[in-house]
Design an enzyme around this catalytic site. Structure first.
Site, PDB file in Angstrom:
ATOM      1  N   CYS A   7       0.856  -1.201   0.000  1.00  0.00           N
ATOM      2  CA  CYS A   7       0.000   0.000   0.000  1.00  0.00           C
ATOM      3  C   CYS A   7       0.886   1.243   0.000  1.00  0.00           C
ATOM      4  CB  CYS A   7      -0.932   0.006   1.202  1.00  0.00           C
ATOM      5  SG  CYS A   7      -2.373  -1.074   1.039  1.00  0.00           S
ATOM      6  N   ASP A  30      10.609  -6.428  -8.485  1.00  0.00           N
ATOM      7  CA  ASP A  30      10.834  -7.042  -7.179  1.00  0.00           C
ATOM      8  C   ASP A  30      12.217  -6.636  -6.658  1.00  0.00           C
ATOM      9  OD1 ASP A  30       9.479  -9.786  -5.696  1.00  0.00           O
ATOM     10  OD2 ASP A  30      11.523  -9.232  -5.140  1.00  0.00           O
ATOM     11  N   HIS A 101      -0.520  -9.998  -4.590  1.00  0.00           N
ATOM     12  CA  HIS A 101       0.395  -9.668  -5.686  1.00  0.00           C
ATOM     13  C   HIS A 101       0.619 -10.889  -6.557  1.00  0.00           C
ATOM     14  CE1 HIS A 101       2.726 -10.960  -2.164  1.00  0.00           C
ATOM     15  NE2 HIS A 101       3.587 -11.510  -3.012  1.00  0.00           N
TER      16      HIS A 101
END
Ligand code: 5GP
Ligand code: ZN
Length: 115
Positions: A7, A30, A101
């Site tokens: 978030c 990532d 995700h």
């Protein structure tokens, strides 16, 4: 959610290398890539995991939108030889970040089955 790292990335409170963004979703590299290309696709709405997704029209729109954008993001990343999309869920799935995700992995031959 205020204490959720993804978030915070979605709100630009912490930085990430963003590949794609629109009003509903974000794709970013990532931090610990497991393949030459390793990007995370997240809905901006906080879901803890796939287990949190409901049959509501809003959730269907968000998830449908995200999944139908995958091939566009794969094209941006030049994954023309294929890729893998995976979502780890819960303890056995080895999920470590509790915001839904999808890992988009590519640019190497990925083995199957995963460990
Ligand atoms: P999971 O293990 O939950 O399926 O995947 C979480 C992923 O998030 C891991 O691959 C990990 O490297 C990545 N990750 C964790 N924290 C951060 C962060 O702050 N920034 C970015 N870009 N990736 C992160
Ligand atoms: Zn979150």
């Amino acid at each position: 959610m205020s204490d959720c790292i993804f978030c915070k990335i979605a709100n630009k409170d912490i930085p990430a290398k963003i590949v794609f963004e629109d009003e509903q979703m974000l794709a970013f590299h990532d931090l610990e890539p497991q393949a030459p290309v390793h990007v995370l696709l997240i809905p901006k709405k906080h879901f803890a995991s796939l287990n949190d997704v409901t049959q509501s029209a809003e959730d269907k729109e968000i998830l449908g939108h995200l999944l139908t954008k995958v091939h566009e993001i794969a094209e941006i990343l030049e994954l023309d030889n294929g890729y893998r999309l995976v979502s780890n869920c819960g303890e056995d799935g080895m999920q470590t970040v509790q915001h839904l995700h999808f890992h988009l992995l590519g640019k190497r031959k990925l083995t199957w089955p995963p460990g």
